[in-house]
Write a protein that holds these residues in place. Structure first.
Motif, PDB file in Angstrom:
ATOM      1  N   ASN A   5       0.860  -1.180   0.000  1.00  0.00           N
ATOM      2  CA  ASN A   5       0.000   0.000   0.000  1.00  0.00           C
ATOM      3  C   ASN A   5       0.899   1.234   0.000  1.00  0.00           C
ATOM      4  O   ASN A   5       1.819   1.322   0.812  1.00  0.00           O
ATOM      5  CB  ASN A   5      -0.909   0.026   1.222  1.00  0.00           C
ATOM      6  CG  ASN A   5      -1.755  -1.235   1.356  1.00  0.00           C
ATOM      7  OD1 ASN A   5      -2.239  -1.757   0.355  1.00  0.00           O
ATOM      8  ND2 ASN A   5      -1.920  -1.722   2.577  1.00  0.00           N
ATOM      9  N   ALA A   6       0.625   2.180  -0.893  1.00  0.00           N
ATOM     10  CA  ALA A   6       1.522   3.332  -1.034  1.00  0.00           C
ATOM     11  C   ALA A   6       1.222   4.443  -0.040  1.00  0.00           C
ATOM     12  O   ALA A   6       2.111   5.240   0.282  1.00  0.00           O
ATOM     13  CB  ALA A   6       1.447   3.881  -2.458  1.00  0.00           C
ATOM     14  N   MET A   7      -0.006   4.528   0.437  1.00  0.00           N
ATOM     15  CA  MET A   7      -0.386   5.539   1.434  1.00  0.00           C
ATOM     16  C   MET A   7      -1.348   4.908   2.430  1.00  0.00           C
ATOM     17  O   MET A   7      -2.143   4.030   2.057  1.00  0.00           O
ATOM     18  CB  MET A   7      -1.086   6.740   0.778  1.00  0.00           C
ATOM     19  CG  MET A   7      -0.265   7.542  -0.199  1.00  0.00           C
ATOM     20  SD  MET A   7      -1.196   8.986  -0.852  1.00  0.00           S
ATOM     21  CE  MET A   7      -2.510   8.162  -1.793  1.00  0.00           C
ATOM     22  N   THR A   8      -1.296   5.377   3.665  1.00  0.00           N
ATOM     23  CA  THR A   8      -2.233   4.900   4.673  1.00  0.00           C
ATOM     24  C   THR A   8      -2.339   5.909   5.805  1.00  0.00           C
ATOM     25  O   THR A   8      -1.430   6.714   6.030  1.00  0.00           O
ATOM     26  CB  THR A   8      -1.804   3.520   5.217  1.00  0.00           C
ATOM     27  OG1 THR A   8      -2.842   2.974   6.025  1.00  0.00           O
ATOM     28  CG2 THR A   8      -0.526   3.615   6.035  1.00  0.00           C
ATOM     29  N   LEU A   9      -3.453   5.875   6.513  1.00  0.00           N
ATOM     30  CA  LEU A   9      -3.650   6.707   7.703  1.00  0.00           C
ATOM     31  C   LEU A   9      -3.378   5.864   8.935  1.00  0.00           C
ATOM     32  O   LEU A   9      -3.995   4.813   9.118  1.00  0.00           O
ATOM     33  CB  LEU A   9      -5.092   7.252   7.760  1.00  0.00           C
ATOM     34  CG  LEU A   9      -5.468   8.350   6.771  1.00  0.00           C
ATOM     35  CD1 LEU A   9      -6.966   8.613   6.824  1.00  0.00           C
ATOM     36  CD2 LEU A   9      -4.700   9.637   7.073  1.00  0.00           C
ATOM     37  N   MET A  10      -2.455   6.315   9.782  1.00  0.00           N
ATOM     38  CA  MET A  10      -2.131   5.577  11.006  1.00  0.00           C
ATOM     39  C   MET A  10      -1.752   6.557  12.112  1.00  0.00           C
ATOM     40  O   MET A  10      -1.354   7.700  11.860  1.00  0.00           O
ATOM     41  CB  MET A  10      -0.974   4.602  10.785  1.00  0.00           C
ATOM     42  CG  MET A  10      -1.282   3.439   9.880  1.00  0.00           C
ATOM     43  SD  MET A  10      -0.044   2.096   9.972  1.00  0.00           S
ATOM     44  CE  MET A  10       1.377   2.856   9.209  1.00  0.00           C
ATOM     45  N   SER A  11      -1.824   6.065  13.321  1.00  0.00           N
ATOM     46  CA  SER A  11      -1.429   6.839  14.490  1.00  0.00           C
ATOM     47  C   SER A  11       0.081   7.069  14.501  1.00  0.00           C
ATOM     48  O   SER A  11       0.861   6.236  14.024  1.00  0.00           O
ATOM     49  CB  SER A  11      -1.843   6.092  15.761  1.00  0.00           C
ATOM     50  OG  SER A  11      -1.189   6.617  16.894  1.00  0.00           O
ATOM     51  N   SER A  12       0.481   8.184  15.085  1.00  0.00           N
ATOM     52  CA  SER A  12       1.911   8.450  15.265  1.00  0.00           C
ATOM     53  C   SER A  12       2.571   7.405  16.145  1.00  0.00           C
ATOM     54  O   SER A  12       3.790   7.209  16.088  1.00  0.00           O
ATOM     55  CB  SER A  12       2.106   9.845  15.881  1.00  0.00           C
ATOM     56  OG  SER A  12       1.441   9.941  17.131  1.00  0.00           O
ATOM     57  N   ALA A  13       1.775   6.709  16.944  1.00  0.00           N
ATOM     58  CA  ALA A  13       2.323   5.675  17.824  1.00  0.00           C
ATOM     59  C   ALA A  13       2.879   4.495  17.031  1.00  0.00           C
ATOM     60  O   ALA A  13       3.562   3.638  17.593  1.00  0.00           O
ATOM     61  CB  ALA A  13       1.249   5.188  18.797  1.00  0.00           C
ATOM     62  N   THR A  20       7.998   3.917  23.272  1.00  0.00           N
ATOM     63  CA  THR A  20       6.706   3.496  22.726  1.00  0.00           C
ATOM     64  C   THR A  20       6.297   4.178  21.429  1.00  0.00           C
ATOM     65  O   THR A  20       5.474   3.646  20.679  1.00  0.00           O
ATOM     66  CB  THR A  20       5.588   3.768  23.750  1.00  0.00           C
ATOM     67  OG1 THR A  20       5.534   5.195  24.008  1.00  0.00           O
ATOM     68  CG2 THR A  20       5.842   3.014  25.048  1.00  0.00           C
ATOM     69  N   GLY A  21       6.808   5.379  21.176  1.00  0.00           N
ATOM     70  CA  GLY A  21       6.371   6.137  20.005  1.00  0.00           C
ATOM     71  C   GLY A  21       5.250   7.102  20.300  1.00  0.00           C
ATOM     72  O   GLY A  21       4.797   7.830  19.403  1.00  0.00           O
ATOM     73  N   TYR A  22       4.743   7.125  21.537  1.00  0.00           N
ATOM     74  CA  TYR A  22       3.743   8.126  21.901  1.00  0.00           C
ATOM     75  C   TYR A  22       4.400   9.507  21.960  1.00  0.00           C
ATOM     76  O   TYR A  22       5.630   9.633  21.933  1.00  0.00           O
ATOM     77  CB  TYR A  22       3.092   7.781  23.242  1.00  0.00           C
ATOM     78  CG  TYR A  22       2.096   6.645  23.151  1.00  0.00           C
ATOM     79  CD1 TYR A  22       0.864   6.823  22.529  1.00  0.00           C
ATOM     80  CD2 TYR A  22       2.376   5.386  23.688  1.00  0.00           C
ATOM     81  CE1 TYR A  22      -0.046   5.784  22.433  1.00  0.00           C
ATOM     82  CE2 TYR A  22       1.477   4.339  23.592  1.00  0.00           C
ATOM     83  CZ  TYR A  22       0.264   4.549  22.968  1.00  0.00           C
ATOM     84  OH  TYR A  22      -0.640   3.520  22.872  1.00  0.00           O
ATOM     85  N   LEU A  23       3.579  10.542  22.065  1.00  0.00           N
ATOM     86  CA  LEU A  23       4.068  11.916  22.072  1.00  0.00           C
ATOM     87  C   LEU A  23       3.978  12.500  23.477  1.00  0.00           C
ATOM     88  O   LEU A  23       3.017  12.228  24.209  1.00  0.00           O
ATOM     89  CB  LEU A  23       3.259  12.763  21.090  1.00  0.00           C
ATOM     90  CG  LEU A  23       3.312  12.277  19.636  1.00  0.00           C
ATOM     91  CD1 LEU A  23       2.338  13.071  18.767  1.00  0.00           C
ATOM     92  CD2 LEU A  23       4.729  12.382  19.083  1.00  0.00           C
ATOM     93  N   PRO A  24       4.947  13.318  23.879  1.00  0.00           N
ATOM     94  CA  PRO A  24       4.981  13.823  25.257  1.00  0.00           C
ATOM     95  C   PRO A  24       3.886  14.832  25.557  1.00  0.00           C
ATOM     96  O   PRO A  24       3.668  15.775  24.783  1.00  0.00           O
ATOM     97  CB  PRO A  24       6.370  14.462  25.361  1.00  0.00           C
ATOM     98  CG  PRO A  24       6.727  14.818  23.964  1.00  0.00           C
ATOM     99  CD  PRO A  24       6.116  13.768  23.101  1.00  0.00           C
ATOM    100  N   ILE A  25       3.219  14.631  26.667  1.00  0.00           N
ATOM    101  CA  ILE A  25       2.161  15.561  27.092  1.00  0.00           C
ATOM    102  C   ILE A  25       2.744  16.695  27.931  1.00  0.00           C
ATOM    103  O   ILE A  25       2.064  17.687  28.200  1.00  0.00           O
ATOM    104  CB  ILE A  25       1.055  14.822  27.873  1.00  0.00           C
ATOM    105  CG1 ILE A  25       1.616  14.026  29.084  1.00  0.00           C
ATOM    106  CG2 ILE A  25       0.338  13.860  26.941  1.00  0.00           C
ATOM    107  CD1 ILE A  25       1.708  14.772  30.354  1.00  0.00           C
ATOM    108  N   ASN A  26       4.003  16.567  28.351  1.00  0.00           N
ATOM    109  CA  ASN A  26       4.664  17.607  29.130  1.00  0.00           C
ATOM    110  C   ASN A  26       5.417  18.537  28.173  1.00  0.00           C
ATOM    111  O   ASN A  26       6.258  18.087  27.392  1.00  0.00           O
ATOM    112  CB  ASN A  26       5.626  16.984  30.143  1.00  0.00           C
ATOM    113  CG  ASN A  26       6.118  17.980  31.175  1.00  0.00           C
ATOM    114  OD1 ASN A  26       6.641  19.041  30.830  1.00  0.00           O
ATOM    115  ND2 ASN A  26       5.983  17.651  32.444  1.00  0.00           N
TER     116      ASN A  26
END
Length: 446
Positions: A273-281, A355-361
């Motif tokens: 698949n050349a494009m996809t929508l996914m979480s930043s995680a 984990t690949g999550y984004l910092p809330i601080n």
């Protein structure tokens, strides 16, 4: 438990106690339960965080967190205990999703985070937390939970495939209609058999909320401030939802759109698949997978309908930490120490890198180790830019029946892609189904 421990820790719970830090010294360790739903590598990272807390802050203060995995649906377990008035078996801290806000927000023994800033030994302030994530867990005007693991939706695209068909990888699609154009060019067929899909995405609740929310300066899915000022009674985004379905139909008509998921990460990472929508995680997973496949890829912000006017941003995904009063002041104080630790800049840096999550601080990016990390991972920088630019009013709706809402949207999208519904009919179908769900739930849960 010794009275001195309870007395000292009770003092730590007083929100007005903002001067000298509380120091806990006792012969008996105060233990408290932390429920979570993290599995796999994320579960390992969560357990490592708890262990580090116990070895550092916990050891110094004489408190210890007991981590308990409870599966993916902690909200249902909490609701069962709350309805049974079973305070004894409630956790002291629990990982909960935004959709669970009515469960914990209306529970009399929930301790709102807003009431705790300034208490305890740490110096965490509300200003340290990204405003959009604060709003995600605000209910009836008060921050109930502490954001913990947050993410944002991105468009992942295959740079090699773009170059192959003459698309500029430095100028990826900004709208759904541009995705349709790119999808047609990127699709590869062997006769009637598609060997590379131009685009792979499944339109469900999460994607719809994002694609609606991004329109204009931010569009809510439902009334009552998307369920944060009271229960949602109706869908309020008909025009924006129709926009999404209209563009979704254009993508489907290219013949190169795979509108369901099998192995989303793997298929993108291998070039299927050349494009996809996914979480930043998923950035970390895709990074690891493409080391073997050799696929060159990148990410960009979520598509809009009109790139000149759509400035809302992406609804923040993920979960939060909520704490409860079980009648033991020592455990309440210990729970707050843990939550402050989890939300600290340093812990967020370690957790997010693992984990690949984004910092809330907001202070995490100032740390040398995290700054080095995002320099080495440009996709993370793109995710952070979108994450921090999102308007605080762009939020996932608070939906206790989110599974059923998810099904209604997915069904309508499939019917649309298969030619059984027009964009107008798909929109009406989702709104009618959702409004029925809201009415049924609200009548049973006033």
């Amino acid at each position: 438990m010794k009275k001195i421990v309870s007395a000292v820790l009770t003092a730590a719970m007083t929100a007005s106690l903002m001067a000298a830090p509380v120091s806990v010294h006792a012969d008996e360790v105060v233990t408290f339960d932390v429920w979570h739903s993290m599995e796999g590598s994320n579960g390992e990272a969560f357990e490592a965080m708890v262990s580090n807390f116990n070895d550092t802050v916990g050891k110094e203060l004489g408190i210890q967190a007991n981590s308990v995995f409870q599966g993916s649906d902690t909200a249902s377990k909490l609701k069962t205990l709350i309805q049974a008035e079973d305070t004894e078996n409630m956790p002291d801290v629990c990982l909960v999703y935004g959709a669970s806000l009515p469960v914990v927000g209306d529970y009399e023994n929930t301790v709102p985070v807003d009431d705790m800033y300034g208490a305890g030994t740490a110096t965490l302030a509300k200003e340290d937390i990204l405003p959009a994530t604060v709003q995600t867990y605000t209910y009836k005007g008060k921050q109930i939970c502490m954001p913990f693991n947050s993410s944002t939706l991105l468009l992942y695209y295959n740079v090699d495939a773009f170059n192959e068909v003459g698309l500029d990888p430095e100028n990826p699609p900004k709208t759904l209609d541009e995705i349709a154009d790119a999808c047609e060019k990127l699709t590869v067929k062997d006769g009637d058999n598609v060997t590379r899909y131009g685009f792979n995405a499944e339109l469900d609740r999460y994607e719809m909320v994002n694609l609606v929310g991004n329109q204009g300066d931010g569009t809510p899915f439902g009334d009552n401030n998307n369920g944060r000022d009271g229960l949602i009674t109706e869908v309020t985004c008909r025009d924006q939802m129709l926009n999404v379905f209209t563009s979704w139909q254009k993508i489907a008509e290219t013949g190169g759109f795979k509108y369901n998921y099998d192995n989303q990460n793997e298929e993108f990472a291998t070039g299927a698949n050349a494009m996809t929508l996914m979480s930043s995680a998923r950035i970390a997973s895709v990074t690891n997978l493409t080391k073997d496949s050799g696929v060159n890829w990148n990410v960009t912000t979520i598509p809009g309908i009109d790139s000149s006017t759509d400035k809302g941003g992406a609804a923040i995904g993920g979960a939060s930490l909520c704490m409860f009063d079980k009648g033991d002041d020592a455990k309440k104080a210990a729970a707050w120490e843990f939550i402050q630790y989890a939300a600290s800049a340093e812990t967020q840096s370690t957790w997010c890198q693992a984990t690949g999550y984004l910092p809330i601080n907001v202070n995490t990016e100032k740390l040398d180790d995290y700054s080095a990390y995002i320099k080495e991972n440009p996709a993370v920088q793109t995710a952070l830019t979108q994450f921090e630019a999102t308007k605080p009013n762009v939020q996932e709706p608070v939906l206790m029946m989110q599974g059923s809402v998810d099904t209604a949207i997915k069904d309508a999208a499939v019917y649309l892609c298969e030619g059984d519904l027009s964009p107008e009919e798909a929109t009406d179908y989702v709104i009618d189904e959702c409004n029925k769900l809201f009415d049924e739930y609200n009548r049973a849960n006033q």
